[in-house]
Write a protein that holds these residues in place. Sequence first.
Motif, PDB file in Angstrom:
ATOM      1  N   ALA A 138       0.835  -1.239   0.019  1.00 19.70           N
ATOM      2  CA  ALA A 138       0.010  -0.053   0.090  1.00 19.70           C
ATOM      3  C   ALA A 138       0.835   1.424  -0.152  1.00 19.70           C
ATOM      4  O   ALA A 138       0.634   2.235  -0.665  1.00 19.70           O
ATOM      5  CB  ALA A 138      -0.918   0.056   1.348  1.00 19.70           C
ATOM      6  N   TRP A 139       1.918   1.157   0.784  1.00 23.94           N
ATOM      7  CA  TRP A 139       2.632   2.384   0.818  1.00 23.94           C
ATOM      8  C   TRP A 139       3.432   2.659  -0.596  1.00 23.94           C
ATOM      9  O   TRP A 139       3.288   3.726  -1.002  1.00 23.94           O
ATOM     10  CB  TRP A 139       3.792   2.155   2.109  1.00 23.94           C
ATOM     11  N   ALA A 160      -8.034  -8.015   7.627  1.00 22.36           N
ATOM     12  CA  ALA A 160      -7.185  -8.859   8.382  1.00 22.36           C
ATOM     13  C   ALA A 160      -6.877  -8.706   9.913  1.00 22.36           C
ATOM     14  O   ALA A 160      -6.924  -9.230  10.673  1.00 22.36           O
ATOM     15  CB  ALA A 160      -5.910  -9.204   7.633  1.00 22.36           C
ATOM     16  N   ALA A 161      -6.437  -7.161   9.760  1.00 24.44           N
ATOM     17  CA  ALA A 161      -6.218  -6.742  11.130  1.00 24.44           C
ATOM     18  C   ALA A 161      -6.585  -5.387  11.298  1.00 24.44           C
ATOM     19  O   ALA A 161      -5.856  -4.177  11.140  1.00 24.44           O
ATOM     20  CB  ALA A 161      -4.930  -6.685  11.247  1.00 24.44           C
ATOM     21  N   PRO A 162      -7.882  -4.827  11.648  1.00 24.01           N
ATOM     22  CA  PRO A 162      -8.402  -3.590  11.509  1.00 24.01           C
ATOM     23  C   PRO A 162      -7.663  -2.591  12.617  1.00 24.01           C
ATOM     24  O   PRO A 162      -7.617  -1.450  12.448  1.00 24.01           O
ATOM     25  CB  PRO A 162     -10.034  -3.683  11.906  1.00 24.01           C
ATOM     26  N   GLN A 163      -7.022  -3.027  13.519  1.00 27.87           N
ATOM     27  CA  GLN A 163      -6.289  -2.129  14.392  1.00 27.87           C
ATOM     28  C   GLN A 163      -5.045  -1.557  13.781  1.00 27.87           C
ATOM     29  O   GLN A 163      -4.476  -0.505  14.392  1.00 27.87           O
ATOM     30  CB  GLN A 163      -5.796  -2.986  15.595  1.00 27.87           C
ATOM     31  N   VAL A 164      -4.666  -2.262  12.776  1.00 33.64           N
ATOM     32  CA  VAL A 164      -3.284  -1.589  11.989  1.00 33.64           C
ATOM     33  C   VAL A 164      -3.746  -0.392  11.137  1.00 33.64           C
ATOM     34  O   VAL A 164      -2.997   0.613  11.614  1.00 33.64           O
ATOM     35  CB  VAL A 164      -2.755  -2.694  11.231  1.00 33.64           C
ATOM     36  N   THR A 165      -4.659  -0.236  10.614  1.00 40.16           N
ATOM     37  CA  THR A 165      -5.332   0.962   9.989  1.00 40.16           C
ATOM     38  C   THR A 165      -5.524   2.098  10.949  1.00 40.16           C
ATOM     39  O   THR A 165      -5.653   3.184  10.685  1.00 40.16           O
ATOM     40  CB  THR A 165      -6.499   0.683   8.904  1.00 40.16           C
ATOM     41  N   ALA A 169       1.486   3.719  12.227  1.00 39.54           N
ATOM     42  CA  ALA A 169       2.030   5.115  11.638  1.00 39.54           C
ATOM     43  C   ALA A 169       1.958   5.213   9.612  1.00 39.54           C
ATOM     44  O   ALA A 169       1.410   5.990   9.359  1.00 39.54           O
ATOM     45  CB  ALA A 169       3.311   5.714  11.988  1.00 39.54           C
ATOM     46  N   ILE A 170       2.409   3.983   9.420  1.00 43.88           N
ATOM     47  CA  ILE A 170       2.916   3.970   8.174  1.00 43.88           C
ATOM     48  C   ILE A 170       1.298   3.845   7.345  1.00 43.88           C
ATOM     49  O   ILE A 170       0.885   4.627   6.336  1.00 43.88           O
ATOM     50  CB  ILE A 170       3.419   2.856   7.576  1.00 43.88           C
ATOM     51  N   ASP A 173      -0.407   7.280   7.482  1.00 43.03           N
ATOM     52  CA  ASP A 173       0.097   8.132   6.556  1.00 43.03           C
ATOM     53  C   ASP A 173      -0.508   7.914   5.211  1.00 43.03           C
ATOM     54  O   ASP A 173      -0.514   8.712   4.393  1.00 43.03           O
ATOM     55  CB  ASP A 173       1.462   8.106   6.645  1.00 43.03           C
ATOM     56  N   THR A 174      -0.354   6.732   4.833  1.00 43.60           N
ATOM     57  CA  THR A 174      -0.777   6.217   3.514  1.00 43.60           C
ATOM     58  C   THR A 174      -2.132   6.535   3.148  1.00 43.60           C
ATOM     59  O   THR A 174      -2.703   7.198   2.422  1.00 43.60           O
ATOM     60  CB  THR A 174      -0.424   4.611   3.399  1.00 43.60           C
ATOM     61  N   ILE A 175      -3.030   6.399   4.359  1.00 40.17           N
ATOM     62  CA  ILE A 175      -4.338   6.677   4.289  1.00 40.17           C
ATOM     63  C   ILE A 175      -4.669   8.161   3.909  1.00 40.17           C
ATOM     64  O   ILE A 175      -5.392   8.820   3.047  1.00 40.17           O
ATOM     65  CB  ILE A 175      -5.290   6.204   5.384  1.00 40.17           C
ATOM     66  N   ARG A 176      -3.851   8.947   4.738  1.00 40.33           N
ATOM     67  CA  ARG A 176      -3.938  10.467   4.667  1.00 40.33           C
ATOM     68  C   ARG A 176      -3.563  10.934   3.368  1.00 40.33           C
ATOM     69  O   ARG A 176      -4.299  11.887   2.814  1.00 40.33           O
ATOM     70  CB  ARG A 176      -3.054  10.980   5.528  1.00 40.33           C
TER      71      ARG A 176
END
Length: 201
Positions: A138-139, A160-165, A169-170, A173-176
């Motif tokens: 994704a990055w 798979a792991a909603p806590q990651v999003t 930090a990466i 930042d990628t979502i941003r």
Amino acid sequence: MAVYQVVVCALLPTPRAGLAEALAVVTAEQIEVGREAPVWSVAGALWLIAAVAAARRGDAVAAAQRLDHTDRLAARLGEDANHRWTAFGPTNVAIHRVSVAVELGDAPAALIAADSVELDRLPTGLRSRRVQVQLDIAWAQAQRRRDAEALVALLEVERAAPQVTRRNAIARDTIRQLLARARGASGAAVRGLADRAGVAV
């Protein structure tokens, strides 16, 4: 996880990262002469940590040399196993090639390395490795402004792991980045992801 890895992983994100890297290298060199698969796995896992550490300080040559060394250890092991909870094997080495490229800020190299990763070969239960490679993809896609592909990878991470999003930090930042460029139909999906992750521009 072997005690060596626990100590190295604990030190790596601290100001004593240099000590962590040195400890990983010295310990790996000492134990890899063993003749048992679990020992090779621990040594390989330590070399992978050392490769990431080298990349974080911008030493691409050392990182590449360590990855090549782990390739040889993984070939000696001959399988994707989880001896002593190391998850070491050819697939994990391939995943770390992606991560090292990301640490070096080299998006094209990360995407090339990602093409060689076969996640289905990982032992079941190693969700964190699967999530990490999707996050790295994704990055890298976002850096290339391939926002649709970056979004797909982030949605896989979220699934798979909603806590990651929500916490990584990466990921945030990628979502941003995607949110700042969001347009059209895909923009709604990006905004939905950003809302769920609690990310704002």
